[in-house]
Write an enzyme that holds these catalytic residues in place. Structure first.
Site, PDB file in Angstrom:
ATOM      1  N   ASP A   1      -6.825  86.293 -21.584  1.00  0.00           N
ATOM      2  CA  ASP A   1      -6.794  87.721 -21.222  1.00  0.00           C
ATOM      3  C   ASP A   1      -5.736  88.511 -21.980  1.00  0.00           C
ATOM      4  OD1 ASP A   1      -8.804  87.173 -19.408  1.00  0.00           O
ATOM      5  OD2 ASP A   1      -7.433  86.897 -17.734  1.00  0.00           O
ATOM      6  N   ALA A   2      -5.383  88.056 -23.167  1.00  0.00           N
ATOM      7  CA  ALA A   2      -4.295  88.704 -23.916  1.00  0.00           C
ATOM      8  C   ALA A   2      -4.743  89.240 -25.271  1.00  0.00           C
ATOM      9  CB  ALA A   2      -3.133  87.735 -24.100  1.00  0.00           C
TER      10      ALA A   2
END
Lengths: 287, 287, 287, 287
Positions: free
Chosen positions: C231-232
């Site tokens: 999720d980065a």
């Protein structure tokens, strides 16, 4: 802050304009720090905002306009405005009785957010003199009679004062009076109004009451340049807020005040930064 | 899901109504699972939505309406509707050529998000038959001639079909035809339309083109109940999206489609959940 | 639709790049139909997207890349991608059990809104086979065991299938599985995910439950390119919706589904239109 | 404005509470002008805000709390607060160097929008003394040393001053200092902070720089009650604004300032109107 020139232009779209204009600047040692352009594919018009550092620019500031006009103006049927970032525009504020937009603009001014001078505040009421005094700005009151019998006379006095103060543009910060066509013509696309509705819905008086009656679920505010037709000038900025059946006309007024001040301030800021270009009763807003 | 009764009511505001109504339910062993009320302070009207589990309720389902009418109806000049959560409403979808609202509603239906039956899809064109077939729902086409010479006849056929299918309410999912007053009267506040503008701005045809011409900075969509006056019925839901001068009429249509489908689906959902109460051409939307 | 070439480039900012690049195109008889550029004033990087009609372009399509590399590539330390509007990218959809994003993308695809081919849908469950069948798209199921004992084997089979189908990019339309680093490296900035929170808030599992626990007043959804760190990756698009204390984890899931599908579809559309440029774990989104 | 009593309560949800509480008020000749309630279906807790005119109320103001405690407090394990609309709360403002939130609150106060007294403004810097002077409010400066060697001493002086001024709640209007646990315990859920991010994203220092680094497409602001854990107290209000890759850390700061002042003012207004109830590190916000 280095000195820059800001050029806003539009002309019929033709092959190579952007190349030519940027070449003109860089060939004369201008360092481009901002460029945004846009082509209206419906009208085939080209719009551009370009800003460059003038420190080493070979053409002196006072000659740039002449050169652009000569080299490109007629050839491209180009209309343009040239500004310099070290010339602060002079803004007059017109107000009536509500203080929220006035405070919002003055607080930003005081915090250094607006690159502008504010030589005067004009009103038809004494109510907000205390705000002007808090900020040390001259406050002029001209009362307009209900039958408008002194309106021409008042506007003449206002226009004289604006000229004396070399005012460049006017902001109607919830000024509840109609501006005459003559005054509008003296400041074309240079009078900014805030209308307390999401235009074109709810033109005219008491828009929050109209919104309440219609039962809308969202209300808005609109900042636009003033033209001869009421609430119909080029829109600069709009924003909205969600409401519910629980809102009364009074709570709509309160919610709307937050919208109005933010929307008006955004529009004024864009205008001061020379990021608004008007064309055919619409605005191009550069980023 | 336990069986519940849902009561939507409004009446002139009087001391103690809420006490009395909740007492009526709890005294008869109803377990209140939802209560929301609202007082219109301008018109002094009281509005309430209350839902209770009927498992141990002392009054049988088919008698509740009668009891409320007898005990409170006349005394409080109360108007009310009573629904049961285990009776699924039956919804007819009307479409023309654009599929986005239809797909959005059917995808939710298929995912179990809408507590509803969809016995039929009606259109004036063959274009979307394939969507109906994908979801196995009967698709009826009645072409209306340009001169409207067969309009009365078509609407009669439609009304017969709707009656046969025991349709409770109609959703116009971008159905590009005017509904006759007769049909509207047969489904009062039970025909939901999606209009592709932020009403009351841009009533009528081609609202995105109107928005483009006016140069607005935000566009919207509005879902409302259909009344005899065009685009003027009670608004259920609205939403907006920001646009810029770079948008063309075509890109506005695309951006608008996302708004339309979400706004219409939210309105349909609120209607199905019995959370919309209409009063004086406005809606109270319970949470 | 006339054939066009689309050039996405970035390089250290230097005087005259924009002049030179537009001159290159117009001198070779390319008609520029789109130009947007941006200078990162922090990193002094120049970014541009330019699109031109190739009908009369003097350089043949298959030679353009070579010319740009030779003439400008090294001189300006330029990184660029070249695309042609008549080459439709091929997209694979990965799904698990929730249908809302899948339906939203397929409905747009069917309506002609996405200039893309969809040769396959991949899943770890049988649940959504019926959707694939509705739209006549092959549906491949590979079950990944809970202990991941067959994960490498499954991904190998998936990669083979993707290669056979000449897939250009992958969309994880609520695919609830971690993608291996190897697969991510095979599709750098070409795997698009939708995360159901306003990143970087609520990374990882069950973000709506995390949002409920924290008591936020707004929830969001984020579409981003997948990178090795969970999720980065570079964010393409985000949007939010207001909630209240009345929302439960369940109602947040429902409200969030509308966000997710709109945000994912916007991101996929931008990607297909070649309007996303990644730089340093961020995206430049051209208008 | 007629005198009213405002009761905020919560207790485990039980059959008939709402009936009993409204009956208590109406039986004693209280005219209910506002009622909103909410049941947390996860924790089975009941929350209510009820306001009634006390003109003819049979129980004198100073006895109401005792009666409620005796009649319902223990029986329902009820926690409640009682307020009267004619008792203006006294608010202290804490500021550092940025004026936008301070001006926004004072402009509203001056316009009569906030039913509150502001006996003092506290700061660790002289910078904003001129604003306090514009509005004629005492301005106290206590400088806290960088090594915090005088922090305990300063806070003691502040606490003494707050007590002398009978301050009910504190608003940190961009006060850039950590508040000690002791001070927080003295004002439980009565210190309101504005954090310049969309919490829980970007906790701590320089959130706009963090947002810039992460490449988010939306930024936010959060107003919350201060608790011992940094930026982790109950959230009262949040709002967001869309940004693009063109924004720099500096432009984020400017955009954020508009968010911060609006979000903080909304939170302060809700607090003053007694419409915020805290429970388990979350807030119930009544309409």
């Amino acid at each position: 802050m280095k000195p820059t020139a800001i050029l806003l232009l539009h002309c019929p779209d033709r092959l190579g304009i952007i190349t030519e204009m940027t070449k003109f600047i860089t060939d004369n040692n201008g360092n481009i720090v901002y460029l945004d352009q846009y082509v209206d594919q419906v009208d085939h018009m080209f719009f551009m905002r370009v800003e460059w550092e003038t420190e080493n620019f070979l053409i002196p500031d006072e000659k740039i306009s002449e050169y652009i006009e000569t080299l490109y103006g007629k050839r491209y049927e180009m209309k343009f405005h040239l500004y310099f970032n070290n010339v602060r525009p002079r803004m007059a504020l017109f107000v009536s009785k509500m203080s929220h937009c006035l405070y919002d603009l003055l607080a930003r001014y005081k915090a250094g957010e607006l690159n502008v001078d504010i030589p005067c505040i004009v009103s038809n009421h004494e109510d907000l003199r205390y705000v002007a005094e808090q900020f040390g700005i001259p406050y002029y009151v001209w009362s307009i009679k209900k039958d408008w019998s002194n309106k021409a006379e008042v506007e003449k006095a206002e226009m004289d004062m604006l000229r004396e103060n070399r005012i460049n543009f006017i902001v109607l910060a919830r000024y509840m009076q109609i501006i005459s066509d003559e005054m509008i013509e003296s400041y074309p696309n240079r009078i900014i109004n805030i209308h307390h509705s999401f235009l074109p819905a709810f033109i005219g008086a008491k828009p929050y009451h109209q919104a309440y009656e219609r039962g809308v679920k969202i209300i808005g505010a609109t900042s636009h340049y003033v033209t001869a037709e009421l609430d119909a000038g080029p829109i600069i900025e709009q924003d909205v807020v969600r409401i519910t059946h629980k809102d009364t006309p009074e709570s709509l007024v309160l919610k709307g005040k937050d919208l109005e001040k933010i929307v008006l301030s955004r529009a004024v800021k864009k205008h001061i930064e020379r990021k608004v270009l008007t064309y055919k009763n619409k605005t191009i807003i550069f980023s």
